[in-house]
Scaffold this active site. Structure first.
Site, PDB file in Angstrom:
ATOM      1  N   LEU A   1       0.833  -1.207   0.000  1.00  0.00           N
ATOM      2  CA  LEU A   1       0.000   0.000   0.000  1.00  0.00           C
ATOM      3  C   LEU A   1       0.864   1.252   0.000  1.00  0.00           C
ATOM      4  O   LEU A   1       1.969   1.260   0.544  1.00  0.00           O
ATOM      5  CB  LEU A   1      -0.947   0.014   1.200  1.00  0.00           C
ATOM      6  CG  LEU A   1      -0.410   0.113   2.622  1.00  0.00           C
ATOM      7  CD1 LEU A   1      -0.044   1.538   3.002  1.00  0.00           C
ATOM      8  CD2 LEU A   1      -1.442  -0.422   3.590  1.00  0.00           C
TER       9      LEU A   1
ATOM     10  N   ARG B   1       6.976  20.435  -7.573  1.00  0.00           N
ATOM     11  CA  ARG B   1       6.150  19.279  -7.945  1.00  0.00           C
ATOM     12  C   ARG B   1       5.513  19.455  -9.320  1.00  0.00           C
ATOM     13  O   ARG B   1       4.727  18.596  -9.747  1.00  0.00           O
ATOM     14  CB  ARG B   1       5.043  19.078  -6.905  1.00  0.00           C
ATOM     15  CG  ARG B   1       5.556  18.726  -5.528  1.00  0.00           C
ATOM     16  CD  ARG B   1       6.115  17.331  -5.504  1.00  0.00           C
ATOM     17  NE  ARG B   1       6.541  16.947  -4.165  1.00  0.00           N
ATOM     18  CZ  ARG B   1       6.878  15.714  -3.848  1.00  0.00           C
ATOM     19  NH1 ARG B   1       6.861  14.750  -4.746  1.00  0.00           N
ATOM     20  NH2 ARG B   1       7.275  15.430  -2.637  1.00  0.00           N
TER      21      ARG B   1
ATOM     22  N   CYS C   1       9.806   4.391   3.291  1.00  0.00           N
ATOM     23  CA  CYS C   1      10.255   3.123   2.697  1.00  0.00           C
ATOM     24  C   CYS C   1      11.382   3.219   1.685  1.00  0.00           C
ATOM     25  O   CYS C   1      12.335   2.441   1.760  1.00  0.00           O
ATOM     26  CB  CYS C   1       9.069   2.431   2.045  1.00  0.00           C
ATOM     27  SG  CYS C   1       7.888   1.872   3.275  1.00  0.00           S
TER      28      CYS C   1
HETATM   29  C1  UDX Z   1       6.842   0.987   8.066  1.00  0.00           C
HETATM   30  C2  UDX Z   1       6.883   0.133   6.812  1.00  0.00           C
HETATM   31  O1  UDX Z   1       5.662   0.195   6.173  1.00  0.00           O
HETATM   32  C3  UDX Z   1       7.282  -1.231   7.107  1.00  0.00           C
HETATM   33  O2  UDX Z   1       7.220  -2.032   5.986  1.00  0.00           O
HETATM   34  C4  UDX Z   1       8.645  -1.083   7.620  1.00  0.00           C
HETATM   35  O3  UDX Z   1       9.263  -2.296   7.756  1.00  0.00           O
HETATM   36  C5  UDX Z   1       8.587  -0.316   8.912  1.00  0.00           C
HETATM   37  O4  UDX Z   1       8.070   0.953   8.710  1.00  0.00           O
HETATM   38  P1  UDX Z   1       4.830   1.582   9.521  1.00  0.00           P
HETATM   39  O5  UDX Z   1       3.553   0.920   9.847  1.00  0.00           O
HETATM   40  O6  UDX Z   1       4.797   2.759   8.604  1.00  0.00           O
HETATM   41  O7  UDX Z   1       5.806   0.526   8.870  1.00  0.00           O
HETATM   42  O8  UDX Z   1       5.658   1.917  10.853  1.00  0.00           O
HETATM   43  P2  UDX Z   1       5.159   2.724  12.107  1.00  0.00           P
HETATM   44  O9  UDX Z   1       4.056   3.652  11.748  1.00  0.00           O
HETATM   45  O10 UDX Z   1       6.390   3.226  12.763  1.00  0.00           O
HETATM   46  O11 UDX Z   1       4.485   1.590  13.025  1.00  0.00           O
HETATM   47  C6  UDX Z   1       5.158   0.620  13.731  1.00  0.00           C
HETATM   48  C7  UDX Z   1       4.470   0.431  15.082  1.00  0.00           C
HETATM   49  O12 UDX Z   1       5.045  -0.679  15.767  1.00  0.00           O
HETATM   50  C8  UDX Z   1       4.597   1.644  16.033  1.00  0.00           C
HETATM   51  O13 UDX Z   1       3.317   2.095  16.396  1.00  0.00           O
HETATM   52  C9  UDX Z   1       5.360   1.085  17.222  1.00  0.00           C
HETATM   53  O14 UDX Z   1       4.956   1.649  18.469  1.00  0.00           O
HETATM   54  C10 UDX Z   1       5.030  -0.397  17.155  1.00  0.00           C
HETATM   55  N1  UDX Z   1       5.980  -1.269  17.859  1.00  0.00           N
HETATM   56  C11 UDX Z   1       7.300  -1.164  17.634  1.00  0.00           C
HETATM   57  C12 UDX Z   1       5.477  -2.230  18.731  1.00  0.00           C
HETATM   58  O15 UDX Z   1       4.275  -2.325  18.965  1.00  0.00           O
HETATM   59  N2  UDX Z   1       6.369  -3.075  19.356  1.00  0.00           N
HETATM   60  C13 UDX Z   1       7.711  -2.979  19.176  1.00  0.00           C
HETATM   61  O16 UDX Z   1       8.470  -3.751  19.787  1.00  0.00           O
HETATM   62  C14 UDX Z   1       8.188  -1.985  18.281  1.00  0.00           C
HETATM   63  C1  UDX Z   2       5.759   3.364  -1.460  1.00  0.00           C
HETATM   64  C2  UDX Z   2       5.289   2.328  -2.489  1.00  0.00           C
HETATM   65  O1  UDX Z   2       4.610   2.994  -3.569  1.00  0.00           O
HETATM   66  C3  UDX Z   2       4.382   1.296  -1.839  1.00  0.00           C
HETATM   67  O2  UDX Z   2       4.026   0.288  -2.759  1.00  0.00           O
HETATM   68  C4  UDX Z   2       5.109   0.694  -0.657  1.00  0.00           C
HETATM   69  O3  UDX Z   2       4.281  -0.237   0.019  1.00  0.00           O
HETATM   70  C5  UDX Z   2       5.576   1.754   0.305  1.00  0.00           C
HETATM   71  O4  UDX Z   2       6.383   2.717  -0.382  1.00  0.00           O
HETATM   72  P1  UDX Z   2       4.674   5.528  -0.367  1.00  0.00           P
HETATM   73  O5  UDX Z   2       6.057   5.795   0.131  1.00  0.00           O
HETATM   74  O6  UDX Z   2       3.535   5.587   0.598  1.00  0.00           O
HETATM   75  O7  UDX Z   2       4.606   4.077  -1.046  1.00  0.00           O
HETATM   76  O8  UDX Z   2       4.331   6.592  -1.535  1.00  0.00           O
HETATM   77  P2  UDX Z   2       4.614   6.679  -3.102  1.00  0.00           P
HETATM   78  O9  UDX Z   2       3.352   7.050  -3.753  1.00  0.00           O
HETATM   79  O10 UDX Z   2       5.326   5.516  -3.632  1.00  0.00           O
HETATM   80  O11 UDX Z   2       5.556   7.972  -3.193  1.00  0.00           O
HETATM   81  C6  UDX Z   2       6.880   7.970  -2.673  1.00  0.00           C
HETATM   82  C7  UDX Z   2       7.550   9.287  -2.958  1.00  0.00           C
HETATM   83  O12 UDX Z   2       7.836   9.432  -4.349  1.00  0.00           O
HETATM   84  C8  UDX Z   2       6.729  10.526  -2.590  1.00  0.00           C
HETATM   85  O13 UDX Z   2       7.580  11.499  -2.011  1.00  0.00           O
HETATM   86  C9  UDX Z   2       6.183  11.007  -3.904  1.00  0.00           C
HETATM   87  O14 UDX Z   2       5.865  12.358  -3.919  1.00  0.00           O
HETATM   88  C10 UDX Z   2       7.357  10.679  -4.819  1.00  0.00           C
HETATM   89  N1  UDX Z   2       7.001  10.541  -6.241  1.00  0.00           N
HETATM   90  C11 UDX Z   2       6.144   9.574  -6.647  1.00  0.00           C
HETATM   91  C12 UDX Z   2       7.612  11.367  -7.192  1.00  0.00           C
HETATM   92  O15 UDX Z   2       8.420  12.244  -6.849  1.00  0.00           O
HETATM   93  N2  UDX Z   2       7.303  11.187  -8.519  1.00  0.00           N
HETATM   94  C13 UDX Z   2       6.436  10.225  -8.943  1.00  0.00           C
HETATM   95  O16 UDX Z   2       6.231  10.110 -10.150  1.00  0.00           O
HETATM   96  C14 UDX Z   2       5.838   9.393  -7.968  1.00  0.00           C
END
Ligand code: UDX
Ligand code: UDX
Length: 471
Positions: A174, A444, A287
């Site tokens: 996503l 942008r 990411c």
């Molecule tokens: C992102 C990416 O999407 C994922 O693929 C990548 O590997 C890690 O960062 P995201 O859901 O965006 O994941 O991360 P974040 O919003 O930081 O959420 C992680 C959650 O895990 C936090 O709320 C944190 O408090 C929790 N956490 C962390 C636990 O519950 N237990 C732990 O031991 C560590």
């Molecule tokens: C990305 C991947 O798209 C998603 O599949 C993965 O699970 C997590 O990492 P995300 O980081 O949420 O998702 O956003 P994305 O839409 O990929 O954009 C990433 C960055 O690239 C943003 O800063 C966006 O503004 C930039 N971007 C995107 C550009 O500068 N140009 C483009 O053409 C597209």
């Protein structure tokens, strides 16, 4: 029985499966909300060590902004979706455990600045084995280095008390801002497992979740390592496209070619495709950088220096693009921004999210502050996070949600996030209230540059000719 009948709820209180998700972040929260909506016969618990985050998941003020998320959460929260901090109890009760805790880039020791820090992951593995009283399927939802499942299995096996834990990889694709739509209508779901009998059976159980709303052809099954690596590679390829088009944008600025025309022309080739070719001030998000650096580190650790260097260049190009943007601002504003007031339109790393992780705006604003510019930041959703990111500059920056007020008395505007609202502002009004000559740097390429020029602005898009009123 048709496969649809298989998922019909079997009367009040019937619970087909108990799913636990550890980590209530950008990935865990929306993913589990959609699974809960689509699988009413499953009970889903989402747990997190962060008490405040959980409190917000249980309120109307969700901890993340994502279009459509609140509506889905409201439908299922308290019915078959529950948020809490009860990690141990959740583990004990669950059949399937999704793990979506964060895996930040290591900041210390071996691999610092590149490798993933798997400390939270390991901790979760220990917690699972400590609290489990029955067999479990453990699903890697976070993005992880290839072969992490092996390390996880070793920890689990060493302490298993006779229980069986099957580790599955099911990476999340996503994108923020479109998370709900991506979850409901994603291009594919990827499930990696061992090709053993129990591995394949566990993969089937996970596939069954997604079969509630996705057609069979969207469910891809692979071996565990392909699934883990595919996620890193998907992000690396997406980021690579942006760095590629951005590298050409710099060349366009020197040659009077137009990057939008080039994106359109090359995107029409069906082998290239039109998506992800928007030149920008740079990519951000939690990411892309993290996953590429992780890929670089893995390649290096296997002695594949050229492979590592190839991918590292994608990140280096992005950093260059951010620097180039600031350099251009300084150069065009008569070689100094010192004491000049600059409005930043957009601080989120992309539109439709409040997330600012790795946002190019952080680097741009920091560099402008180094040059002693006066900064006003405007963003419809990300000001709360911006204040945290820029804490070290407290007192030096002002924050103003209203873009008209933000731009008042400014010498320049820099558009750093592609929020739709910036396209529709009354730029005549904005221009009238700015200092002259007024500059606009569109990081942008979302604005109508000709119209802005006609109003009186000196306009600097990305990768196309500047439009100025100077001799
Ligand atoms: C992102 C990416 O999407 C994922 O693929 C990548 O590997 C890690 O960062 P995201 O859901 O965006 O994941 O991360 P974040 O919003 O930081 O959420 C992680 C959650 O895990 C936090 O709320 C944190 O408090 C929790 N956490 C962390 C636990 O519950 N237990 C732990 O031991 C560590
Ligand atoms: C990305 C991947 O798209 C998603 O599949 C993965 O699970 C997590 O990492 P995300 O980081 O949420 O998702 O956003 P994305 O839409 O990929 O954009 C990433 C960055 O690239 C943003 O800063 C966006 O503004 C930039 N971007 C995107 C550009 O500068 N140009 C483009 O053409 C597209």
């Amino acid at each position: 029985m048709s496969s649809k009948d298989k998922f019909l709820p079997k009367g009040p209180g019937y619970v087909e499966k108990k799913i636990l998700c550890i980590g209530a972040g950008y990935v865990g929260g929306p993913t589990m909300a959609v699974i809960a909506e689509k699988c009413p016969e499953y009970r889903i618990d989402v747990v997190d060590i962060d008490k405040k985050r959980i409190e917000r998941w249980n309120s109307d003020d969700l901890p993340i902004y994502e279009p459509g998320l609140l509506e889905v959460v409201e439908k299922v929260r308290g019915k078959n979706l529950f948020f809490s901090t009860h990690v141990a109890e959740g583990i004990e009760n669950a059949d399937i455990i999704f793990v979506s805790v964060n895996t930040p880039t290591k900041t210390f020791g071996e691999g610092a600045g590149m490798a993933s820090n798997l400390q939270y992951w390991e901790e979760v593995a220990h917690q699972i084995v400590k609290n489990a009283k029955s067999n479990k399927i453990i699903v890697e939802k976070s993005t992880l280095p290839v072969r992490t499942a092996q390390a996880m299995e070793r920890i689990l096996k060493a302490n298993c008390k006779g229980l069986k834990f099957e580790v599955i990889s099911n990476p999340e694709f996503l994108a923020e801002g479109t998370a709900i739509n991506d979850l409901l209508h994603g291009d594919r779901v990827l499930i990696g497992s061992h090709k053993t009998k129990s591995g394949l059976a566990a993969a089937e159980e996970i596939a069954d979740i997604y079969r509630h709303w996705l057609p069979e052809e969207k469910i891809i099954t692979t071996n565990l390592w392909s699934s883990e690596l595919s996620k890193l590679v998907a992000n690396a390829f997406l980021a690579q496209r942006i760095s590629s088009i951005n590298s050409i944008s710099a060349l366009c600025e020197k040659t009077d070619a137009d990057i939008s025309e080039i994106s359109y022309a090359i995107g029409k080739d069906s082998r290239i495709g039109s998506k992800f070719l928007n030149a920008s001030v740079g990519f951000g998000g939690s990411c892309f950088k993290k996953d590429i650096l992780n890929l670089v580190y893995i390649a290096k650790s296997y002695g594949l220096t050229e492979v590592a260097e190839y991918w590292h260049q994608v990140v280096k190009m992005n950093e260059y693009q951010e620097r180039l943007f600031v350099r251009r601002m300084i150069k065009e504003m008569f070689n100094t921004v010192s004491g000049k007031k600059i409005a930043i339109f957009g601080f989120a790393f992309k539109a439709d999210t409040g997330d600012t992780r790795e946002s190019p705006a952080i680097e741009v604003v920091s560099k402008l502050l180094e040059e002693r510019a006066k900064i006003v930041i405007s963003d419809p959703k990300a000001l709360e996070n911006a204040k945290i990111d820029l804490k070290e500059f407290e007192g030096e920056i002002s924050y103003e949600e209203d873009p008209y007020k933000a731009a008042k008395d400014c010498h320049a505007i820099a558009v750093l996030t592609e929020w739709n609202m910036y396209k529709d502002l009354d730029y005549n009004k904005i221009y009238d209230n700015m200092r002259k000559p007024a500059f606009i740097f569109d990081g942008r390429n979302i604005l109508n540059h000709e119209e802005l020029y006609n109003i009186g602005f000196n306009v600097f898009p990305i990768g196309k000719g500047q439009m100025t009123h100077f001799e």
